[in-house]
Design a protein around this motif. Structure first.
Motif, PDB file in Angstrom:
ATOM      1  N   ILE A 382       1.042  -1.035   0.109  1.00  0.00           N
ATOM      2  CA  ILE A 382      -0.382  -0.159  -0.313  1.00  0.00           C
ATOM      3  C   ILE A 382       0.949   1.637   0.076  1.00  0.00           C
ATOM      4  O   ILE A 382       0.359   2.429  -0.870  1.00  0.00           O
ATOM      5  CB  ILE A 382      -0.610   0.255   1.251  1.00  0.00           C
ATOM      6  CG1 ILE A 382      -2.103  -1.354   1.731  1.00  0.00           C
ATOM      7  CG2 ILE A 382      -1.739   1.372   1.323  1.00  0.00           C
ATOM      8  CD1 ILE A 382      -2.683  -1.697   2.336  1.00  0.00           C
ATOM      9  N   ASN A 446      -6.651  -9.001  -2.912  1.00  0.00           N
ATOM     10  CA  ASN A 446      -7.427  -7.764  -2.583  1.00  0.00           C
ATOM     11  C   ASN A 446      -6.199  -6.815  -2.562  1.00  0.00           C
ATOM     12  O   ASN A 446      -6.813  -6.035  -3.537  1.00  0.00           O
ATOM     13  CB  ASN A 446      -9.334  -8.099  -2.323  1.00  0.00           C
ATOM     14  CG  ASN A 446      -9.831  -9.204  -2.862  1.00  0.00           C
ATOM     15  OD1 ASN A 446      -9.284  -9.602  -3.853  1.00  0.00           O
ATOM     16  ND2 ASN A 446     -10.653  -9.333  -2.271  1.00  0.00           N
ATOM     17  N   ILE A 447      -5.572  -6.628  -1.605  1.00  0.00           N
ATOM     18  CA  ILE A 447      -5.593  -5.656  -1.153  1.00  0.00           C
ATOM     19  C   ILE A 447      -4.333  -5.403  -2.038  1.00  0.00           C
ATOM     20  O   ILE A 447      -3.729  -4.341  -2.312  1.00  0.00           O
ATOM     21  CB  ILE A 447      -4.721  -6.088  -0.092  1.00  0.00           C
ATOM     22  CG1 ILE A 447      -6.155  -6.332   1.110  1.00  0.00           C
ATOM     23  CG2 ILE A 447      -3.974  -4.486   0.351  1.00  0.00           C
ATOM     24  CD1 ILE A 447      -5.686  -6.259   2.066  1.00  0.00           C
ATOM     25  N   GLU A 449      -3.915  -5.766  -4.906  1.00  0.00           N
ATOM     26  CA  GLU A 449      -4.864  -5.961  -6.618  1.00  0.00           C
ATOM     27  C   GLU A 449      -4.911  -4.044  -6.084  1.00  0.00           C
ATOM     28  O   GLU A 449      -4.501  -3.556  -7.229  1.00  0.00           O
ATOM     29  CB  GLU A 449      -5.418  -6.452  -7.330  1.00  0.00           C
ATOM     30  CG  GLU A 449      -5.545  -7.851  -7.548  1.00  0.00           C
ATOM     31  CD  GLU A 449      -6.242  -8.732  -8.122  1.00  0.00           C
ATOM     32  OE1 GLU A 449      -7.578  -8.138  -7.422  1.00  0.00           O
ATOM     33  OE2 GLU A 449      -6.208  -9.752  -8.241  1.00  0.00           O
ATOM     34  N   LYS A 450      -5.068  -3.816  -5.012  1.00  0.00           N
ATOM     35  CA  LYS A 450      -5.876  -2.478  -5.184  1.00  0.00           C
ATOM     36  C   LYS A 450      -4.578  -1.940  -4.750  1.00  0.00           C
ATOM     37  O   LYS A 450      -4.346   0.019  -5.705  1.00  0.00           O
ATOM     38  CB  LYS A 450      -6.641  -2.378  -4.171  1.00  0.00           C
ATOM     39  CG  LYS A 450      -6.651  -1.051  -3.675  1.00  0.00           C
ATOM     40  CD  LYS A 450      -8.183   0.017  -4.759  1.00  0.00           C
ATOM     41  CE  LYS A 450      -9.323  -0.470  -4.695  1.00  0.00           C
ATOM     42  NZ  LYS A 450      -9.772  -0.413  -6.020  1.00  0.00           N
ATOM     43  N   SER A 453      -3.149  -0.561  -8.268  1.00  0.00           N
ATOM     44  CA  SER A 453      -4.524   0.177  -9.141  1.00  0.00           C
ATOM     45  C   SER A 453      -3.947   1.895  -8.233  1.00  0.00           C
ATOM     46  O   SER A 453      -3.857   2.762  -9.450  1.00  0.00           O
ATOM     47  CB  SER A 453      -5.573   0.148  -8.749  1.00  0.00           C
ATOM     48  OG  SER A 453      -6.295   1.374  -9.093  1.00  0.00           O
ATOM     49  N   MET A 454      -3.447   1.477  -7.244  1.00  0.00           N
ATOM     50  CA  MET A 454      -3.354   3.337  -6.632  1.00  0.00           C
ATOM     51  C   MET A 454      -1.729   3.238  -7.035  1.00  0.00           C
ATOM     52  O   MET A 454      -1.449   4.535  -7.781  1.00  0.00           O
ATOM     53  CB  MET A 454      -3.272   2.739  -5.701  1.00  0.00           C
ATOM     54  CG  MET A 454      -4.594   2.534  -4.588  1.00  0.00           C
ATOM     55  SD  MET A 454      -4.462   2.046  -3.252  1.00  0.00           S
ATOM     56  CE  MET A 454      -3.354   4.075  -2.160  1.00  0.00           C
ATOM     57  N   GLU A 528     -12.195   9.528  -5.698  1.00  0.00           N
ATOM     58  CA  GLU A 528     -11.077   7.831  -5.641  1.00  0.00           C
ATOM     59  C   GLU A 528     -10.573   7.630  -4.517  1.00  0.00           C
ATOM     60  O   GLU A 528      -9.978   6.282  -3.838  1.00  0.00           O
ATOM     61  CB  GLU A 528     -10.129   8.459  -6.780  1.00  0.00           C
ATOM     62  CG  GLU A 528     -10.632   8.736  -7.962  1.00  0.00           C
ATOM     63  CD  GLU A 528     -11.562  10.046  -8.500  1.00  0.00           C
ATOM     64  OE1 GLU A 528     -11.272  10.664  -7.208  1.00  0.00           O
ATOM     65  OE2 GLU A 528     -11.855   9.953  -9.040  1.00  0.00           O
ATOM     66  N   ASP A 532      -9.976   3.544  -2.896  1.00  0.00           N
ATOM     67  CA  ASP A 532      -9.089   2.928  -1.734  1.00  0.00           C
ATOM     68  C   ASP A 532      -9.595   2.444  -0.379  1.00  0.00           C
ATOM     69  O   ASP A 532      -9.207   1.459  -0.435  1.00  0.00           O
ATOM     70  CB  ASP A 532      -7.909   3.542  -2.464  1.00  0.00           C
ATOM     71  CG  ASP A 532      -7.953   3.985  -4.019  1.00  0.00           C
ATOM     72  OD1 ASP A 532      -8.285   2.922  -4.763  1.00  0.00           O
ATOM     73  OD2 ASP A 532      -7.415   4.919  -4.103  1.00  0.00           O
ATOM     74  N   ASP A 535     -12.024   0.017  -0.267  1.00  0.00           N
ATOM     75  CA  ASP A 535     -11.787  -0.753  -0.557  1.00  0.00           C
ATOM     76  C   ASP A 535     -11.023  -2.091   0.331  1.00  0.00           C
ATOM     77  O   ASP A 535     -11.561  -2.942   0.546  1.00  0.00           O
ATOM     78  CB  ASP A 535     -11.688  -1.158  -1.976  1.00  0.00           C
ATOM     79  CG  ASP A 535     -12.176  -0.882  -2.940  1.00  0.00           C
ATOM     80  OD1 ASP A 535     -14.163  -1.030  -2.482  1.00  0.00           O
ATOM     81  OD2 ASP A 535     -12.888  -0.231  -3.638  1.00  0.00           O
ATOM     82  N   ILE A 536     -10.315  -1.559   1.036  1.00  0.00           N
ATOM     83  CA  ILE A 536      -9.298  -1.729   2.086  1.00  0.00           C
ATOM     84  C   ILE A 536      -9.648  -2.296   3.122  1.00  0.00           C
ATOM     85  O   ILE A 536      -8.973  -3.146   4.115  1.00  0.00           O
ATOM     86  CB  ILE A 536      -7.666  -1.088   1.709  1.00  0.00           C
ATOM     87  CG1 ILE A 536      -7.395  -0.790   0.361  1.00  0.00           C
ATOM     88  CG2 ILE A 536      -7.185  -2.230   3.069  1.00  0.00           C
ATOM     89  CD1 ILE A 536      -5.883  -0.135   0.655  1.00  0.00           C
ATOM     90  N   ASP A 539     -12.219  -5.332   3.401  1.00  0.00           N
ATOM     91  CA  ASP A 539     -10.821  -6.586   3.475  1.00  0.00           C
ATOM     92  C   ASP A 539     -10.737  -6.603   4.322  1.00  0.00           C
ATOM     93  O   ASP A 539     -10.510  -8.033   4.906  1.00  0.00           O
ATOM     94  CB  ASP A 539      -9.986  -6.053   1.982  1.00  0.00           C
ATOM     95  CG  ASP A 539     -10.370  -6.594   0.954  1.00  0.00           C
ATOM     96  OD1 ASP A 539     -11.290  -6.844   0.374  1.00  0.00           O
ATOM     97  OD2 ASP A 539      -9.514  -5.473  -0.262  1.00  0.00           O
TER      98      ASP A 539
END
Length: 597
Positions: A382, A446-447, A449-450, A453-454, A528, A532, A535-536, A539
């Motif tokens: 992250i 998932n984390i 992949e996020k 994206s960030m 946005e 983020d 979503d995190i 999770d």
């Protein structure tokens, strides 16, 4: 001898042998089951040192009353990768000495005295009482441990009754001249040696061959010249069980069986050559004398007591012979890499469900630790994204998926066997927990992949949001660590600390969302960034929920009550002091930084 007498003799001998072998099998099975997989677990852990491995080989074989059983055990351990060939060879050497204990136990039948108390040491005197106790425990006890003890006592009683039946059956042969002549042919070293090999291969028990020989010695005259080559042949014949068990094993399992065979062939060959060469020159006087049951046990022990310690420093030779017979190829190297970590789930262990279950539990712990590693790497991404680390998270998630599939299949195979209540609870717990750990690995992915994206869109959290997420992620790491430790150690007390932490994480999630909305209204962050964070955070919250499931599973398995939702509802409804204090402790420990808007 009339045809009826001959039929009675053969029937008595065959029936006695059947009972003897069945009793030994039952007793060995009962002893192995009573150990609950502990023998193999300890064996796998203490075999680094050759002397300790040798000593455990002696001890384990003396306990299970069968060198074949302990060697098959070792074949399975090597096949699964728990034990190396160099560790296994020393255990096998010890097993050869340990198996001599059975012959000494059987030799108690030779006790003869007018003294009442000495006569009580004779198995024929006390086995009827052991049988009564054994059948009582087996039929009427509800405790699995007591049933196992009953099985052991029954097995021993049947074994001894079989020995007595064989001895009684052959008793008339002491006056039959043709039988005496047949026995005389066994005194030919080569004939006796081959008889020992073939008979042992047929019944798959060297102890059985030696037991028959001891039974004969009780009723007819058996000399040293007859007993010695038969006993030595039995040492080679007993390898057939390990060879047969290795057919379904991998190459290392087959190599283990070959080491057992090579050792016994070398031992028997050297003994026969040296002993009979000396006999040809010196002419041992005792060779024409009667040997007796204790003498047979003594010869069996002496051969192994001399051969096994002498071979210990040169055990590497046996490993080299096995590796030369079945060389390691490139395909095997690749298979070993692919199967790393899952080799403990060996089908050979399914014959011993408690041990197979323990191997599955240890594999599940490995899976849980893999999940934790994936999560730690994902959280680090992250704030510091690296493609290589993201690929590691993806690889770990795939490995965890594979572990869940393999473990689920293996556990269902174990479940098809009869299990003690405690083992059934453990199996149910494992089935529940591996699913939760697999879900946690999904959230880790998932984390990651996020985070990717960030990084691609050059987004990051504001300093205040990041400070909050640091505390949030630390709490999540804590709950996962705690769940794994509680799961590994079956620690119910520790498991009960997870639900208060899960409730604290729920509150952190709500507060993080509230703070983000305030920042959004003041224009201090973007929509946005909010997605983020949301979503995190989601999770994180779900990871905590899965940890809660694991904790409840541990508690309910301990209390023999699988009603997880009922437990949580009761716990939260009661709001007992201990629970409230734990929640308060975690709220203070993971308090978000104070902010001014």
């Amino acid at each position: 001898m009339s045809s009826l007498e001959l039929f009675s003799l053969v029937a008595g001998l065959v029936g006695g042998l059947a009972m003897f072998l069945y009793g030994m099998n039952v007793m060995s099975g009962g002893l192995t089951k009573a150990a609950g997989g502990k023998l193999e677990s300890v064996l796998a852990k203490v075999t680094e040192h050759p002397i300790i491995a040798y000593a455990f080989g002696v001890a384990v074989t003396a306990v299970v009353q069968s060198s074949s059983a302990s060697t098959v055990m070792v074949v399975g351990l090597v096949n699964s990768g728990i034990m190396t060939l160099r560790q296994a060879v020393n255990v096998i050497l010890g097993a050869n000495l340990g198996t001599t204990f059975t012959a000494w136990l059987l030799s108690l039948n030779a006790i003869s005295s007018d003294n009442f108390f000495i006569n009580l040491l004779k198995p024929k005197s006390f086995t009827p009482f052991l049988a009564i106790i054994g059948i009582g425990l087996y039929m009427f006890s509800k405790s699995e441990k007591k049933k196992n003890v009953g099985t052991i006592l029954l097995g021993f009683s049947v074994l001894m009754f079989g020995m007595s039946s064989m001895s009684d059956a052959v008793s008339p042969l002491k006056d039959v001249e043709s039988f005496k002549q047949l026995l005389t042919t066994f005194s030919n070293p080569l004939v006796g040696f081959l008889v020992g090999i073939i008979f042992t291969m047929v019944i798959q028990s060297s102890a059985g061959t030696i037991g028959v020989l001891q039974a004969l010695s009780l009723s007819v005259t058996v000399g040293y010249s007859i007993a010695i080559p038969v006993v030595v042949g039995a040492e080679v014949g007993t390898c057939i069980t390990a060879i047969l068990s290795s057919f379904g094993a991998n190459k290392n399992g087959k190599r283990t069986a070959l080491m057992h065979l090579y050792f016994n062939v070398i031992k028997a060959t050297l003994f026969m050559i040296i002993f009979y060469s000396l006999h040809a020159v010196i002419h041992f006087d005792f060779m024409d004398k009667e040997i007796g049951m204790a003498g047979i046990a003594g010869i069996h022990t002496l051969i192994n007591l001399v051969a096994t310690p002498l071979m210990l420093p040169f055990s590497g030779i046996l490993v080299s012979l096995a590796l030369k017979t079945i060389p390691i190829d490139d395909k095997e190297k690749k298979e070993q890499e692919e199967q790393e970590g899952l080799r403990t789930l060996d089908p050979l262990f399914l014959s011993n469900p408690p041990f197979a279950l323990e191997q599955a539990r240890q594999t599940a712990v490995t899976m849980a630790k893999m999940t934790k590693e994936a999560l730690d790497k994902a959280i680090d991404l992250i704030t510091d994204y690296h493609k290589e680390t993201a690929e590691e998270v993806e690889y770990l998630e795939q490995q965890v998926d594979r572990y869940e599939d393999e473990l689920g299949t293996y556990l269902m195979k174990i479940n098809s066997h009869h299990l003690a209540p405690d083992d059934s609870h453990t199996l149910s717990l494992l089935l529940h927990c591996i699913t939760d750990y697999e879900r946690i690995s999904d959230h880790a992915l998932n984390i990651a992949e996020k985070a990717k994206s960030m990084d691609e869109n050059e987004r990051s959290f504001s300093p205040k949001a990041q400070a909050e997420m640091d505390i949030y992620s630390t709490a999540v790491r804590d709950i996962v660590d705690t769940s794994i430790t509680a799961f590994d150690n079956q620690d119910v007390k520790l498991a009960k600390t997870i639900e208060p932490l899960e409730e604290t994480i729920d509150e952190i999630q709500k507060e993080v969302k509230r703070r983000h909305v305030r920042r959004l209204r003041k224009g201090k962050c973007t929509i946005e960034q909010g997605f983020d964070l949301s979503d995190i955070g989601t999770d994180f919250e779900r990871i905590a929920d899965h940890c809660s499931n694991i904790a409840v599973g541990i508690i309910e398995a301990h209390e023999d009550n699988y009603f997880a939702h009922g437990y949580i509802e009761t716990l939260k409804a009661e709001k007992n002091d201990g629970f409230e204090q734990a929640v308060d402790f975690y709220e203070r420990k993971y308090r978000l930084p104070s902010v001014k808007y």
